[in-house]
Write a protein that holds these residues in place. Sequence first.
Motif, PDB file in Angstrom:
ATOM      1  N   ALA A 118       0.833  -1.206   0.000  1.00  0.00           N
ATOM      2  CA  ALA A 118       0.000   0.000   0.000  1.00  0.00           C
ATOM      3  C   ALA A 118       0.866   1.254   0.000  1.00  0.00           C
ATOM      4  O   ALA A 118       0.595   2.210  -0.738  1.00  0.00           O
ATOM      5  N   VAL A 119       1.908   1.253   0.822  1.00  0.00           N
ATOM      6  CA  VAL A 119       2.814   2.400   0.869  1.00  0.00           C
ATOM      7  C   VAL A 119       3.500   2.587  -0.477  1.00  0.00           C
ATOM      8  O   VAL A 119       3.646   3.719  -0.977  1.00  0.00           O
ATOM      9  N   ALA A 120       3.921   1.487  -1.107  1.00  0.00           N
ATOM     10  CA  ALA A 120       4.567   1.567  -2.419  1.00  0.00           C
ATOM     11  C   ALA A 120       3.605   2.104  -3.480  1.00  0.00           C
ATOM     12  O   ALA A 120       4.022   2.811  -4.405  1.00  0.00           O
ATOM     13  N   SER A 121       2.314   1.794  -3.338  1.00  0.00           N
ATOM     14  CA  SER A 121       1.320   2.255  -4.315  1.00  0.00           C
ATOM     15  C   SER A 121       1.168   3.766  -4.309  1.00  0.00           C
ATOM     16  O   SER A 121       0.718   4.351  -5.307  1.00  0.00           O
ATOM     17  N   VAL A 122       1.528   4.405  -3.200  1.00  0.00           N
ATOM     18  CA  VAL A 122       1.454   5.868  -3.124  1.00  0.00           C
ATOM     19  C   VAL A 122       2.329   6.499  -4.201  1.00  0.00           C
ATOM     20  O   VAL A 122       2.014   7.566  -4.746  1.00  0.00           O
ATOM     21  N   LEU A 123       3.415   5.823  -4.559  1.00  0.00           N
ATOM     22  CA  LEU A 123       4.370   6.383  -5.508  1.00  0.00           C
ATOM     23  C   LEU A 123       3.749   6.647  -6.871  1.00  0.00           C
ATOM     24  O   LEU A 123       3.943   7.710  -7.455  1.00  0.00           O
ATOM     25  N   TYR A 124       2.994   5.675  -7.410  1.00  0.00           N
ATOM     26  CA  TYR A 124       2.448   5.884  -8.755  1.00  0.00           C
ATOM     27  C   TYR A 124       1.034   6.457  -8.764  1.00  0.00           C
ATOM     28  O   TYR A 124       0.590   6.978  -9.787  1.00  0.00           O
ATOM     29  N   THR A 125       0.314   6.370  -7.631  1.00  0.00           N
ATOM     30  CA  THR A 125      -1.044   6.910  -7.594  1.00  0.00           C
ATOM     31  C   THR A 125      -1.080   8.378  -7.154  1.00  0.00           C
ATOM     32  O   THR A 125      -1.998   9.113  -7.528  1.00  0.00           O
ATOM     33  N   VAL A 126      -0.097   8.801  -6.361  1.00  0.00           N
ATOM     34  CA  VAL A 126      -0.100  10.167  -5.826  1.00  0.00           C
ATOM     35  C   VAL A 126       1.159  10.942  -6.215  1.00  0.00           C
ATOM     36  O   VAL A 126       1.071  12.074  -6.700  1.00  0.00           O
TER      37      VAL A 126
END
Length: 309
Positions: free
Chosen positions: A272-280
């Motif tokens: 989830a934390v890694a997903s912040v990189l490409y979504t935000v």
Amino acid sequence: MKSENYTGVLEFLLLGLSQDPEMQPFLFGVFLSMYLITVLGNLFIILAVSSDPHLHIPMYFFLSILSFVDMSFTSTIVPKMLLNILTGNKAITYTGCLTQGYFYLVLMCMEISLLTVMAYDRYVAICLPLHYTVIMNPHLCGLLILLSWVISIMNALLHSLMILRLSFCTDLEIPHFFCELAQILKLACSDTLINNILVYLVTGLLGLGPVSGIIFSYVHIISSILRIPSTGGKYKAFSTCGSHLSAVSLFYGTSIGVYLSSAAHLSPKTTAVASVLYTVVTPMMNPFIYSLRNRDIKGALKKIISAKF
């Protein structure tokens, strides 16, 4: 456990990045700031391109569409996340979750398609400069954008319809901050084999295809640049595609990192934390990448700012 279909009344729980109450104000402040920067930055890019006649060319037309997609992409995810943090209510309705997942898939696929189209545009501009205006005519540009939207919508619609056939049990906690397709499938009680096959098939087609197109374009672009005799000519040619290459590297670098973290079976929180990189982070950084590395965009932005003040 007996499978029951609660799709008429059920709610999912988005656990978010942290369940620590002391972390919530910090997360709210950080993501609100990032969201506002993303919206304002991409709005400025769209306004700059639309207001300056010198920017009414294919490269900046595609850039304005990319800014719209980035702004919409973040708006699909972050406002709900901020609302959940502010109210302390982590619930999202079944319909709301599917709707968020649908638009996430549409905009994710559109981002990939646009980066591929922009790579083709740079290929034609650098490798076939004498034919650029003929090849990249308004009709083709419009057709490429329309085709990208159609593919993105059909892909998301297919996945969403396949989710509707699933049944869900009582464990409805999503260890994420938005309704990602993979996380929804993990909560299903019914057989998800067909859904998973579809995910891998579509990911292969819509992942490898665009990546291959981008690599093909840049292999020829770099080859053409190296054949330019003057250093100034090489720099000028590379500067026209440097911003796009930076955006491609940022987007694919972060999204591949998320994929590898999932494949490595790391904790859901880490993913989830890694997903912040490409979504935000990526949608927030794109306006800076294109404005800081592009004189035309900087000039148009200065005109807008000077006109306002």
